[in-house]
Design a protein around this motif. Structure first.
Motif, PDB file in Angstrom:
ATOM      1  N   ALA A 172       0.802  -1.223   0.000  1.00 55.03           N
ATOM      2  CA  ALA A 172       0.000   0.000   0.000  1.00 55.03           C
ATOM      3  C   ALA A 172       0.834   1.272   0.000  1.00 55.03           C
ATOM      4  CB  ALA A 172      -0.940  -0.004   1.203  1.00 55.03           C
ATOM      5  N   GLN A 173       1.850   1.364   0.883  1.00 57.58           N
ATOM      6  CA  GLN A 173       2.598   2.619   1.006  1.00 57.58           C
ATOM      7  C   GLN A 173       3.448   2.889  -0.223  1.00 57.58           C
ATOM      8  OE1 GLN A 173       2.755   0.184   3.263  1.00 57.58           O
ATOM      9  NE2 GLN A 173       1.986   0.961   5.199  1.00 57.58           N
ATOM     10  N   LEU A 174       3.938   1.861  -0.875  1.00 53.45           N
ATOM     11  CA  LEU A 174       4.761   2.064  -2.061  1.00 53.45           C
ATOM     12  C   LEU A 174       3.916   2.496  -3.241  1.00 53.45           C
ATOM     13  CD1 LEU A 174       7.490   1.900  -3.512  1.00 53.45           C
ATOM     14  CD2 LEU A 174       7.020  -0.518  -3.940  1.00 53.45           C
ATOM     15  N   LEU A 175       2.798   1.809  -3.474  1.00 52.32           N
ATOM     16  CA  LEU A 175       1.948   2.133  -4.620  1.00 52.32           C
ATOM     17  C   LEU A 175       1.216   3.449  -4.418  1.00 52.32           C
ATOM     18  CD1 LEU A 175       0.380  -1.381  -5.280  1.00 52.32           C
ATOM     19  CD2 LEU A 175       2.291  -0.314  -6.480  1.00 52.32           C
ATOM     20  N   GLY A 176       0.767   3.721  -3.183  1.00 50.70           N
ATOM     21  CA  GLY A 176      -0.039   4.907  -2.940  1.00 50.70           C
ATOM     22  C   GLY A 176      -1.480   4.659  -3.342  1.00 50.70           C
ATOM     23  N   VAL A 177      -2.246   5.721  -3.497  1.00 53.28           N
ATOM     24  CA  VAL A 177      -3.662   5.615  -3.830  1.00 53.28           C
ATOM     25  C   VAL A 177      -4.055   6.761  -4.763  1.00 53.28           C
ATOM     26  CG1 VAL A 177      -4.385   4.424  -1.725  1.00 53.28           C
ATOM     27  CG2 VAL A 177      -4.266   6.915  -1.755  1.00 53.28           C
ATOM     28  N   THR A 178      -5.226   6.604  -5.374  1.00 49.89           N
ATOM     29  CA  THR A 178      -5.844   7.693  -6.128  1.00 49.89           C
ATOM     30  C   THR A 178      -7.056   8.191  -5.353  1.00 49.89           C
ATOM     31  OG1 THR A 178      -7.220   6.139  -7.385  1.00 49.89           O
ATOM     32  CG2 THR A 178      -5.091   6.744  -8.338  1.00 49.89           C
ATOM     33  N   ASN A 179      -7.470   9.422  -5.655  1.00 49.81           N
ATOM     34  CA  ASN A 179      -8.652   9.952  -4.985  1.00 49.81           C
ATOM     35  C   ASN A 179      -9.907   9.550  -5.740  1.00 49.81           C
ATOM     36  OD1 ASN A 179      -8.745  11.631  -7.221  1.00 49.81           O
ATOM     37  ND2 ASN A 179      -7.986  13.422  -6.129  1.00 49.81           N
ATOM     38  N   ILE A 180     -11.030  10.101  -5.359  1.00 50.12           N
ATOM     39  CA  ILE A 180     -12.301   9.692  -5.942  1.00 50.12           C
ATOM     40  C   ILE A 180     -12.407  10.071  -7.417  1.00 50.12           C
ATOM     41  CG2 ILE A 180     -13.612  11.795  -5.421  1.00 50.12           C
ATOM     42  CD1 ILE A 180     -15.920   9.867  -4.555  1.00 50.12           C
ATOM     43  N   ASP A 181     -11.593  11.029  -7.864  1.00 41.92           N
ATOM     44  CA  ASP A 181     -11.557  11.401  -9.272  1.00 41.92           C
ATOM     45  C   ASP A 181     -10.462  10.660 -10.033  1.00 41.92           C
ATOM     46  OD1 ASP A 181     -13.668  13.318  -9.188  1.00 41.92           O
ATOM     47  OD2 ASP A 181     -12.311  14.675  -8.129  1.00 41.92           O
ATOM     48  N   ASP A 182      -9.894   9.623  -9.416  1.00 42.52           N
ATOM     49  CA  ASP A 182      -8.879   8.765 -10.029  1.00 42.52           C
ATOM     50  C   ASP A 182      -7.582   9.519 -10.318  1.00 42.52           C
ATOM     51  OD1 ASP A 182      -8.431   6.095 -10.532  1.00 42.52           O
ATOM     52  OD2 ASP A 182      -8.748   6.277 -12.689  1.00 42.52           O
ATOM     53  N   GLY A 187       2.204   8.109  -2.896  1.00 43.18           N
ATOM     54  CA  GLY A 187       3.109   7.112  -3.432  1.00 43.18           C
ATOM     55  C   GLY A 187       3.402   7.240  -4.917  1.00 43.18           C
ATOM     56  N   LEU A 188       3.613   6.078  -5.554  1.00 43.28           N
ATOM     57  CA  LEU A 188       3.934   6.075  -6.983  1.00 43.28           C
ATOM     58  C   LEU A 188       2.765   6.551  -7.832  1.00 43.28           C
ATOM     59  CD1 LEU A 188       5.941   2.735  -7.226  1.00 43.28           C
ATOM     60  CD2 LEU A 188       6.837   5.062  -7.206  1.00 43.28           C
ATOM     61  N   GLU A 189       1.536   6.389  -7.342  1.00 44.57           N
ATOM     62  CA  GLU A 189       0.378   6.914  -8.072  1.00 44.57           C
ATOM     63  C   GLU A 189       0.495   8.425  -8.240  1.00 44.57           C
ATOM     64  OE1 GLU A 189      -1.801   5.219  -9.590  1.00 44.57           O
ATOM     65  OE2 GLU A 189      -2.714   3.612  -8.397  1.00 44.57           O
ATOM     66  N   LEU A 190       1.025   9.090  -7.222  1.00 43.30           N
ATOM     67  CA  LEU A 190       1.225  10.537  -7.298  1.00 43.30           C
ATOM     68  C   LEU A 190       2.482  10.876  -8.092  1.00 43.30           C
ATOM     69  CD1 LEU A 190       0.645  13.463  -6.456  1.00 43.30           C
ATOM     70  CD2 LEU A 190       1.822  12.998  -4.293  1.00 43.30           C
ATOM     71  N   ALA A 191       3.562  10.140  -7.852  1.00 44.96           N
ATOM     72  CA  ALA A 191       4.826  10.445  -8.524  1.00 44.96           C
ATOM     73  C   ALA A 191       4.712  10.335 -10.040  1.00 44.96           C
ATOM     74  CB  ALA A 191       5.922   9.515  -8.011  1.00 44.96           C
ATOM     75  N   ALA A 273       8.476  -3.417   2.482  1.00 41.12           N
ATOM     76  CA  ALA A 273       7.286  -3.602   3.310  1.00 41.12           C
ATOM     77  C   ALA A 273       7.346  -2.671   4.513  1.00 41.12           C
ATOM     78  CB  ALA A 273       7.192  -5.050   3.776  1.00 41.12           C
ATOM     79  N   ASN A 274       6.162  -2.245   4.971  1.00 38.97           N
ATOM     80  CA  ASN A 274       6.069  -1.324   6.103  1.00 38.97           C
ATOM     81  C   ASN A 274       4.931  -1.727   7.025  1.00 38.97           C
ATOM     82  OD1 ASN A 274       7.914   1.201   5.431  1.00 38.97           O
ATOM     83  ND2 ASN A 274       6.908   0.647   3.520  1.00 38.97           N
ATOM     84  N   GLN A 275       5.113  -1.421   8.278  1.00 39.76           N
ATOM     85  CA  GLN A 275       4.079  -1.585   9.291  1.00 39.76           C
ATOM     86  C   GLN A 275       4.054  -0.325  10.156  1.00 39.76           C
ATOM     87  OE1 GLN A 275       1.734  -4.031  10.863  1.00 39.76           O
ATOM     88  NE2 GLN A 275       1.594  -4.275   8.649  1.00 39.76           N
ATOM     89  N   PRO A 276       2.863   0.202  10.525  1.00 40.61           N
ATOM     90  CA  PRO A 276       1.532  -0.298  10.172  1.00 40.61           C
ATOM     91  C   PRO A 276       1.179   0.003   8.721  1.00 40.61           C
ATOM     92  CG  PRO A 276       1.348   1.748  11.381  1.00 40.61           C
ATOM     93  CD  PRO A 276       2.806   1.390  11.405  1.00 40.61           C
ATOM     94  N   SER A 277       0.137  -0.693   8.235  1.00 45.11           N
ATOM     95  CA  SER A 277      -0.291  -0.502   6.855  1.00 45.11           C
ATOM     96  C   SER A 277      -1.800  -0.258   6.828  1.00 45.11           C
ATOM     97  CB  SER A 277       0.093  -1.721   6.010  1.00 45.11           C
ATOM     98  OG  SER A 277      -0.146  -1.490   4.637  1.00 45.11           O
ATOM     99  N   TYR A 278      -2.392  -0.305   5.653  1.00 47.51           N
ATOM    100  CA  TYR A 278      -3.834  -0.083   5.503  1.00 47.51           C
ATOM    101  C   TYR A 278      -4.290  -0.748   4.206  1.00 47.51           C
ATOM    102  CZ  TYR A 278      -2.708   3.350   1.901  1.00 47.51           C
ATOM    103  OH  TYR A 278      -2.239   3.960   0.757  1.00 47.51           O
TER     104      TYR A 278
END
Length: 571
Positions: A172-182, A187-191, A273-278
């Protein structure tokens, strides 16, 4: 000559037209005024009373330019396994002014949306003066179709995409996330947002007054899908590293931790890998602490794990010779009113013994022989105190103090890992120079087409010699024995660091670290394990972090099909 002329009689002219009567004039003027009044009245009616209707009719009969969403690029591991994919979803919206007032229809709509009727009515009332409101975003096509099948006036659909992460919390922390507008948010989603997002298309359409498509007229611009991103990550190793890290954090009731594994031949990040995660697929009740990629953005004093790097600097610059022996008795020393201690009195130690016993006194005495700041210079050449250059948002640079007015105690502290700060990724990258005969390899989060050319930092003979010393650190009977991997020779170094707080160091709060290279005969992986604030009696790096390395490295070497190299006496 006419008869009248002959007779001398003058002809009579016709009488003039009689003037218009007053009654007729009034009638005509009345008709003109009435016509003007009707015309003005119609204008007022069109501009005041019929304006909403006419405006809606005008809007309904105008050309529109619709946006065609672009498909976001996929993120995969080095073997093509999907880590982040975009799936088609449907967003339902409505014109509140067109929604029916009928309670039955609204109840059916609320039930289909999975909402309470009162909640839906409150939202409709809040947007009553507008012409647009979201009913539900990013629904599955099947769920959206059940709502549309009700044929409620004023309800419309729009196609969108939703990001899905098959690995869940593991990466999760490496990939990152997108918002509701994709759009990339972490993370890498932002980079790599511009590269992954692509370019939306455009089309000219004709819609009716309810916003429904009447005719698709022409394609103005095709949507260009985003590019796919191939990471250096090996998802098999990532799952295994995450599993072992999570188990260790739970076992020791720690605040968190990180594991970073690099390919010793290329610098590629095989696992992080990282802890804690989500869970990025379900962000309800998300703890912001889980968003942080500790392996890249967190820095801390590394402690004893950097002693091999300091030893390499001192050997290369002639401060010590192969036969150097240091008297560490009585197990402590005072420098600038600071007391430097070992766990116990080790007496005379050679260079390998200083690393094996992790003697702070031995390292300090060697460091004080130096006349130039070769240790911090070597640290910088190995990438410490500098950006790793991965492009990851918020990557830490760490810090190495400038050699201005250093005291003897600061000079000594750098040799045993205090007075500087590093990240787990920086540590792993620095030790690629030990594993790669003196050539440091910059870390890469992306899969490389071919191995990069390393940067010569340490003399090859010195690097091999230090690797041999680290090989003897991980042996039966040593503090790092729990890092042993059956069938393989392991070179490593433990570290136990007190955590800092405002005003000094915390009491009974530590970080446990281990850096390992395996196999020694032909290094394939460099791995760093950090456990943050393990509670209980076990907090030393050899007791907490080393076992994690053993399990992670052992599984990795077998998965990578690396042949065993352990000697019979080691077994």
């Amino acid at each position: 000559m006419s008869a009248d002329a002959r007779s001398g009689v003058t002809p009579r002219r016709p009488p003039p037209t009689a003037p218009m009567g007053k009654a007729r004039y009034r009638l005509i003027m009345t008709l003109v005024v009435l016509g003007l009044a009707l015309l003005v009245g119609r204008i007022v009616d069109l501009h005041v009373f019929d304006r909403p209707f006419l405006q809606g009719q005008g809007d309904a009969r105008t050309l529109r330019t619709d946006t065609i969403p672009a498909h976001r690029g996929m993120i995969t591991d080095r073997h093509g396994e999907p880590l982040a994919i975009s799936t088609p979803v449907v967003t339902l919206w409505a014109n509140p002014q067109d929604l029916p007032d009928d309670d039955i229809q609204r109840l059916m709509l609320a039930n289909a949306l999975g909402q309470e009727l009162d909640t839906l009515n409150e939202r409709i009332a809040r947007y009553a003066e507008r012409e647009f409101m979201y009913l539900q975003r990013r629904m599955t096509p099947e769920a959206a179709q059940r709502v549309l099948a009700l044929r409620v006036p004023g309800v419309h659909a729009r196609e969108e995409y939703k990001r899905y992460y098959p690995a869940g919390e593991v990466s999760a922390q490496l990939l990152g996330v997108t918002n509701i507008d994709d759009l990339g948010q972490e993370g890498l989603e932002l980079a790599y947002q511009p590269y992954l997002a692509g370019v939306p298309g455009k089309r000219r359409v004709l819609k009716d007054r309810r916003g429904r498509l009447v005719r698709d007229l022409e394609l103005l611009q095709e949507a260009q899908p985003g590019g796919d991103l191939t990471l250096a990550l090996d998802q098999r190793l990532q799952y295994m590293a995450y599993r072992e890290l999570k188990a260790a954090v739970t076992e020791h009731d720690a605040d968190g931790g990180s594991v970073v594994m690099l390919d010793a031949r290329s610098g590629e990040v095989l696992a992080m890998a990282n802890q804690p995660s989500y869970n990025p697929n379900d962000r309800a009740g998300l703890d912001p602490q889980g968003l942080r990629n500790r392996a890249i953005v967190d820095t801390y004093e590394p402690g004893s794990v950097v002693k091999p790097l300091a030893m390499a600097a001192m050997i290369e610059h002639g401060a010590v010779s192969p036969g150097t022996v240091v008297d560490t008795a009585p197990g402590w020393m005072v420098i600038d009113r600071f007391t430097i201690k070992d766990i116990r009195n080790y007496g005379d130690l050679d260079l390998a013994g200083i690393l094996r016993k992790s003697s702070n006194v031995g390292m300090s005495k060697l460091a004080l022989r130096l006349e130039e700041p070769v240790i911090p210079a070597t640290y910088r050449a190995l990438g410490l105190g500098q950006s790793p250059g991965t492009g990851f948002p918020g990557e830490a640079t760490g810090s190495i103090p400038a050699p201005v007015r250093w005291s003897s105690s600061q000079w000594a502290a750098l040799s045993y890992g205090y007075g500087l700060s590093v990240s787990a990724l920086q540590l792993a990258s620095a030790f690629t120079a030990i594993a790669n005969e003196g050539q440091r390899l910059p870390p890469s989060l992306l899969k490389l087409a071919e191995p990069p050319v390393g940067e010569p930092v340490i003399d090859p003979d010195v690097a091999r010699r230090v690797l041999g010393m680290m090989d003897r650190v991980v042996a039966p009977g040593t503090g790092a024995r729990r890092a042993l991997v059956p069938g393989y020779r392991v070179a490593g170094k433990t570290g136990t660091v007190r955590k800092t707080a405002a005003g000094g160091y915390q009491e009974k709060a530590y970080r446990s670290l281990f850096v390992g290279i395996a196999p020694v005969s032909d290094p394939r992986i460099v791995t760093v394990v950090m456990i943050d604030h393990p509670r209980g009696d076990s907090y030393y790096g050899g007791a907490v972090a080393a076992p994690v390395f053993s399990r992670v490295a052992g599984n990795a070497l077998r998965l990578l099909d690396v042949p065993p190299d352990a000697r019979a006496q080691d077994e």
